[in-house]
Every structure is written in structure tokens, then in C-alpha cells.
Design an enzyme around this catalytic site. Structure first.
Site, mmCIF file in Angstrom:
data_model
loop_
_atom_site.group_PDB
_atom_site.id
_atom_site.type_symbol
_atom_site.label_atom_id
_atom_site.label_comp_id
_atom_site.label_asym_id
_atom_site.label_seq_id
_atom_site.Cartn_x
_atom_site.Cartn_y
_atom_site.Cartn_z
ATOM 1 N N ALA A 1 0.826 -1.210 0.000
ATOM 2 C CA ALA A 1 0.000 0.000 0.000
ATOM 3 C C ALA A 1 0.857 1.256 0.000
ATOM 4 C CB ALA A 1 -0.912 0.005 1.228
ATOM 5 N N ASP B 1 -2.112 -5.537 1.456
ATOM 6 C CA ASP B 1 -1.590 -4.874 2.655
ATOM 7 C C ASP B 1 -2.605 -5.063 3.780
ATOM 8 O OD1 ASP B 1 0.734 -2.428 2.821
ATOM 9 O OD2 ASP B 1 -0.680 -2.527 4.498
ATOM 10 N N SER C 1 17.333 -6.795 5.266
ATOM 11 C CA SER C 1 17.802 -5.450 5.625
ATOM 12 C C SER C 1 19.288 -5.549 5.939
ATOM 13 C CB SER C 1 17.038 -4.979 6.871
ATOM 14 O OG SER C 1 17.722 -3.941 7.532
ATOM 15 N N TYR D 1 13.931 -6.863 15.567
ATOM 16 C CA TYR D 1 13.886 -6.585 14.126
ATOM 17 C C TYR D 1 15.100 -7.220 13.445
ATOM 18 C CZ TYR D 1 13.809 -3.893 9.728
ATOM 19 O OH TYR D 1 13.797 -3.521 8.401
HETATM 20 N N1 LIG Z 1 12.780 1.722 5.086
HETATM 21 C C1 LIG Z 1 13.950 1.156 5.402
HETATM 22 O O1 LIG Z 1 14.912 1.834 5.847
HETATM 23 C C2 LIG Z 1 14.172 -0.298 5.172
HETATM 24 C C3 LIG Z 1 13.139 -1.191 4.979
HETATM 25 N N2 LIG Z 1 13.392 -2.519 4.817
HETATM 26 C C4 LIG Z 1 12.312 -3.482 4.648
HETATM 27 O O2 LIG Z 1 11.568 -3.159 3.488
HETATM 28 C C5 LIG Z 1 10.220 -3.601 3.654
HETATM 29 C C6 LIG Z 1 9.278 -2.464 3.317
HETATM 30 O O3 LIG Z 1 9.422 -1.461 4.302
HETATM 31 P P1 LIG Z 1 9.131 0.082 4.049
HETATM 32 O O4 LIG Z 1 8.468 0.265 2.758
HETATM 33 O O5 LIG Z 1 10.342 0.814 4.345
HETATM 34 O O6 LIG Z 1 8.125 0.356 5.243
HETATM 35 P P2 LIG Z 1 6.673 1.004 5.288
HETATM 36 O O7 LIG Z 1 6.331 1.073 6.716
HETATM 37 O O8 LIG Z 1 6.619 2.240 4.465
HETATM 38 O O9 LIG Z 1 5.765 -0.088 4.539
HETATM 39 C C7 LIG Z 1 5.500 -1.335 5.080
HETATM 40 C C8 LIG Z 1 4.145 -1.805 4.591
HETATM 41 O O10 LIG Z 1 3.916 -3.094 5.166
HETATM 42 C C9 LIG Z 1 2.575 -3.111 5.631
HETATM 43 N N3 LIG Z 1 2.398 -4.079 6.694
HETATM 44 C C10 LIG Z 1 2.770 -3.987 7.988
HETATM 45 N N4 LIG Z 1 2.366 -5.048 8.675
HETATM 46 C C11 LIG Z 1 1.746 -5.860 7.792
HETATM 47 C C12 LIG Z 1 1.109 -7.117 7.891
HETATM 48 N N5 LIG Z 1 1.001 -7.750 9.083
HETATM 49 N N6 LIG Z 1 0.590 -7.656 6.790
HETATM 50 C C13 LIG Z 1 0.655 -7.026 5.604
HETATM 51 N N7 LIG Z 1 1.210 -5.822 5.454
HETATM 52 C C14 LIG Z 1 1.762 -5.254 6.531
HETATM 53 C C15 LIG Z 1 2.310 -1.697 6.108
HETATM 54 O O11 LIG Z 1 0.928 -1.422 6.234
HETATM 55 C C16 LIG Z 1 3.010 -0.902 5.034
HETATM 56 O O12 LIG Z 1 2.168 -0.625 3.951
HETATM 57 C C17 LIG Z 1 10.122 -4.116 5.078
HETATM 58 O O13 LIG Z 1 10.238 -5.513 5.098
HETATM 59 C C18 LIG Z 1 11.308 -3.477 5.763
HETATM 60 O O14 LIG Z 1 11.729 -4.200 6.880
HETATM 61 C C19 LIG Z 1 14.669 -3.005 4.792
HETATM 62 C C20 LIG Z 1 15.718 -2.172 4.992
HETATM 63 C C21 LIG Z 1 15.569 -0.758 5.175
HETATM 64 C C1 LIG Z 2 15.658 2.620 12.242
HETATM 65 C C2 LIG Z 2 14.804 1.777 11.343
HETATM 66 C C3 LIG Z 2 15.266 0.378 11.186
HETATM 67 C C4 LIG Z 2 14.481 -0.319 10.142
HETATM 68 C C5 LIG Z 2 14.928 -0.067 8.741
HETATM 69 C C6 LIG Z 2 16.085 -0.914 8.365
HETATM 70 O O1 LIG Z 2 15.957 -2.100 8.165
HETATM 71 C C7 LIG Z 2 17.337 -0.253 8.234
HETATM 72 C C8 LIG Z 2 18.523 -0.803 8.558
HETATM 73 C C9 LIG Z 2 19.733 -0.151 8.186
HETATM 74 C C10 LIG Z 2 20.965 -0.353 8.643
HETATM 75 C C11 LIG Z 2 21.358 -0.855 9.909
HETATM 76 C C12 LIG Z 2 22.659 -1.065 10.161
HETATM 77 C C13 LIG Z 2 23.182 -1.142 11.478
HETATM 78 C C14 LIG Z 2 24.452 -1.376 11.747
HETATM 79 C C15 LIG Z 2 25.080 -1.038 13.077
HETATM 80 O O2 LIG Z 2 24.375 -1.574 14.127
HETATM 81 C C16 LIG Z 2 26.537 -1.363 13.197
HETATM 82 O O3 LIG Z 2 26.683 -2.614 13.776
HETATM 83 C C17 LIG Z 2 27.282 -1.330 11.914
HETATM 84 C C18 LIG Z 2 28.770 -1.282 12.151
HETATM 85 C C19 LIG Z 2 29.499 -1.224 10.844
HETATM 86 C C20 LIG Z 2 30.847 -0.659 10.987
HETATM 87 O O4 LIG Z 2 31.390 -0.653 12.053
HETATM 88 O O5 LIG Z 2 31.328 -0.191 9.954
#
Ligand SMILES: NC(=O)C1=CN([C@@H]2O[C@H](COP(=O)(O)OP(=O)(O)OC[C@H]3O[C@@H](n4cnc5c(N)ncnc54)[C@H](O)[C@@H]3O)[C@@H](O)[C@H]2O)C=CC1
Ligand SMILES: CCCCCC(=O)/C=C/C=C\C=C\C=C\[C@@H](O)[C@@H](O)CCCC(=O)O
Length: 251
Positions: A13, A35, A136, A149
Site C-alpha cells: 500500500a 496490505d 535489511s 527486528y
Molecule cells: N525503510 C527502510 O529503511 C528499510 C526497509 N526494509 C524493509 O523493506 C520492507 C518495506 O518497508 P518500508 O516500505 O520501508 O516500510 P513502510 O512502513 O513504508 O511499509 C511497510 C508496509 O507493510 C505493511 N504491513 C505492515 N504489517 C503488515 C502485515 N502484518 N501484513 C501485511 N502488510 C503489513 C504496512 O501497512 C506498510 O504498507 C520491510 O520488510 C522493511 O523491513 C529493509 C531495509 C531498510
Molecule cells: C531505524 C529503522 C530500522 C528499520 C529499517 C532498516 O531495516 C534499516 C537498517 C539499516 C541499517 C542498519 C545497520 C546497522 C548497523 C550497526 O548496528 C553497526 O553494527 C554497523 C557497524 C558497521 C561498521 O562498524 O562499519
């Protein structure tokens, strides 16, 4: 590669799931968006429907509910006759309700992966396909402000890699890939809820260190994972510096 292909995208969504769905639709694929958030899903569906007409369908689904997820797959196959791509994207950050965090991120991915294999394996009547699981950078590094997480995302990597090495899966045309972005500019990284982190200040420090990517930064890696049919079992980190395949750690 994209035209006429059929995809299921969970958590689509908003955020990355919506972006991924838009990329697929733009390239001629047919997509079932889904969603847990009904009102946001309805808005996105209307937006996509006006551009892509019958190439998009929508089904409300909480990925923690097996029956609801099954319905997404059933409806997609009934409507489009096949399935080629599953994007297990739905995710949350919630350290207070860590059980829910694990159930959505890890168990939801497991449910979607099992259904994806059931629908796409050649020995089960499918044509093969790709299961793209959203992990992630938190699935690769320890993360002190989001331990549950991080555990869920480490689990997604282990689960995806394990199936990608199973001969019954490989020999039946299904491949599995994990994307591991650092911080992406979506609602997920908003500091709007105390239950998300154990230490908002710690989260802020790491976000400052890695920076925040636009969702556009993730698109080429997403597209490449679909296009590269030799790519099975890859775990791909994505940061502002670029994308890298993470090698298997050797004991
Ligand atoms: N935004 C970030 O920094 C990062 C995101 N991710 C991953 O990417 C994916 C997408 O996240 P984003 O778009 O950033 O977040 P977001 O919060 O914008 O979107 C997540 C979507 O998942 C839906 N959702 C939550 N619980 C649900 C459930 N039980 N069933 C079905 N849908 C559900 C929400 O309603 C929302 O539409 C996630 O798996 C997240 O962990 C990974 C790394 C970094
Ligand atoms: C705050 C929202 C979290 C959810 C979104 C998500 O999945 C984003 C994750 C992004 C990166 C996380 C990295 C964390 C790393 C540190 O904990 C550290 O351990 C990395 C050390 C690396 C280094 O020393 O160079």
C-alpha cells in the site's frame, strides 16, 4: 522479462512495496497488491487502476494470517492464470511488541515463501519463478536499538539461503533472493513511535552514519534481481555506496 509476468507483492500500500509494484506495472507485469492497511491499500489501488487498468488487482491481507495470505495467491492465480514473482515485502519495526515483529517479518516471509513455492514449482504445475524476500542491513549486522527486528531479518536471510540450496526447489525452476537495504526514506524510519526502538538516540546515530537512500536507489537492484535468471541465493546489501553480494561466512 516483465511483460505479461504475474506478481504478488505484500505490504504494497505504501513505501517500498508500492514502489516495487509500480515498477512492475510500468514494465507491463500484472500485480496483486496487498496490505493489512485497508484504507491505504484502497488509495494505492485506485491510483494504479487508473494507469494500469486490469493489470492490477488488490486484496487486503495481514501476512500473519495464513488464510488471508492464501487468498491473495488464490485470487492472483484465478485472475491471471499463473504466478511468476513473489515479493515478501511486508515489514514492521516494533521492539515493544517483538512477537508481532517476528510474526510479520520472519513468519510472514516464511508463509509467503511456502505459498510461492507451492504455486511456482514446476512439479506442482507452475512455470518456475522468483521469490524476492526483503531483509535489511539489519539482517547482516547486529543492531543494538532493534534486536528483535535484526533477529527477524537475520532469519529471513537464513531461511532464503537455505531454500535456495534445496535441490527440489532449484530443479523446479524457483530461485530465491534477499535484498538488504540500509535506511530508505519511508515511514518505517520515522521516529514517530516509542515502541519502535530501544534507544531512539542510538538509531539516530546509525542513520547519520549510513545516510538515507531514496526509494529510487533500490529500484535498479530490484530490477536486476528479476532480470538475472542465474541469480539464486544471493543476499544483496544496498547502501548509498552501491550494491554488493554478501558472501557466505565460512566457519
Ligand atoms: N525503510 C527502510 O529503511 C528499510 C526497509 N526494509 C524493509 O523493506 C520492507 C518495506 O518497508 P518500508 O516500505 O520501508 O516500510 P513502510 O512502513 O513504508 O511499509 C511497510 C508496509 O507493510 C505493511 N504491513 C505492515 N504489517 C503488515 C502485515 N502484518 N501484513 C501485511 N502488510 C503489513 C504496512 O501497512 C506498510 O504498507 C520491510 O520488510 C522493511 O523491513 C529493509 C531495509 C531498510
Ligand atoms: C531505524 C529503522 C530500522 C528499520 C529499517 C532498516 O531495516 C534499516 C537498517 C539499516 C541499517 C542498519 C545497520 C546497522 C548497523 C550497526 O548496528 C553497526 O553494527 C554497523 C557497524 C558497521 C561498521 O562498524 O562499519
Amino acid at each position: 522479462m516483465f511483460s505479461g509476468r504475474v506478481a504478488v507483492v505484500t505490504g504494497s500500500a505504501q513505501g517500498l512495496g508500492k514502489v516495487f509494484s509500480g515498477v512492475l506495472l510500468e514494465r507491463g507485469s500484472k500485480v496483486c497488491i496487498s496490505d493489512v492497511n485497508q484504507s491505504e491499500l484502497e488509495k494505492t489501488y485506485k491510483e494504479f487502476k487508473s494507469k494500469y487498468a486490469e493489470n492490477v488487482i488488490s486484496q487486503q491481507c495481514d501476512v500473519t494470517d495464513s488464510e488471508q495470505l492464501k487468498e491473495v495467491f488464490r485470487k492472483t492465480k484465478d485472475t491471471y492464470g499463473q504466478l511468476d514473482l513473489v515479493v515478501n515485502n511486508a515489514g514492521i519495526v516494533n521492539e515493544k511488541n517483538w512477537q508481532q515483529c517476528i510474526d510479520v517479518n520472519l513468519n510472514g516471509t516464511i508463509r509467503g515463501t511456502m505459498l510461492g513455492m507451492e504455486y511456482m514449482r514446476k512439479d506442482k504445475g507452475g512455470k518456475g519463478g522468483l521469490i524476492l524476500n526483503m531483509s535489511s542491513l539489519a539482517g547482516i549486522f547486529p543492531v543494538n536499538y532493534t534486536p528483535a527486528y535484526a533477529a527477524s531479518k537475520h532469519g529471513v536471510i537464513g531461511y532464503t539461503r537455505s531454500w535456495s540450496m534445496h535441490p527440489d526447489v532449484v530443479n523446479n525452476g524457483v530461485r530465491l533472493v534477499c535484498l538488504c537495504p540500509a535506511f530508505v526514506d519511508t515511514d518505517m524510519i520515522k521516529m514517530d513511535d516509542d515502541s519502535k526502538f530501544v534507544g531512539t538516540d542510538l538509531a539516530q546515530q546509525v542513520i547519520e552514519k549510513f545516510g538515507i537512500m531514496s526509494t529510487d536507489h533500490i529500484i535498479p537492484v530490484f530490477v536486476n534481481a528479476i532480470e538475472d535468471e542465474e541469480n539464486n541465493g544471493s543476499v544483496i546489501s544496498i547502501t548509498l555506496k552501491g550494491a554488493n553480494k554478501i558472501p557466505l561466512p565460512m566457519p
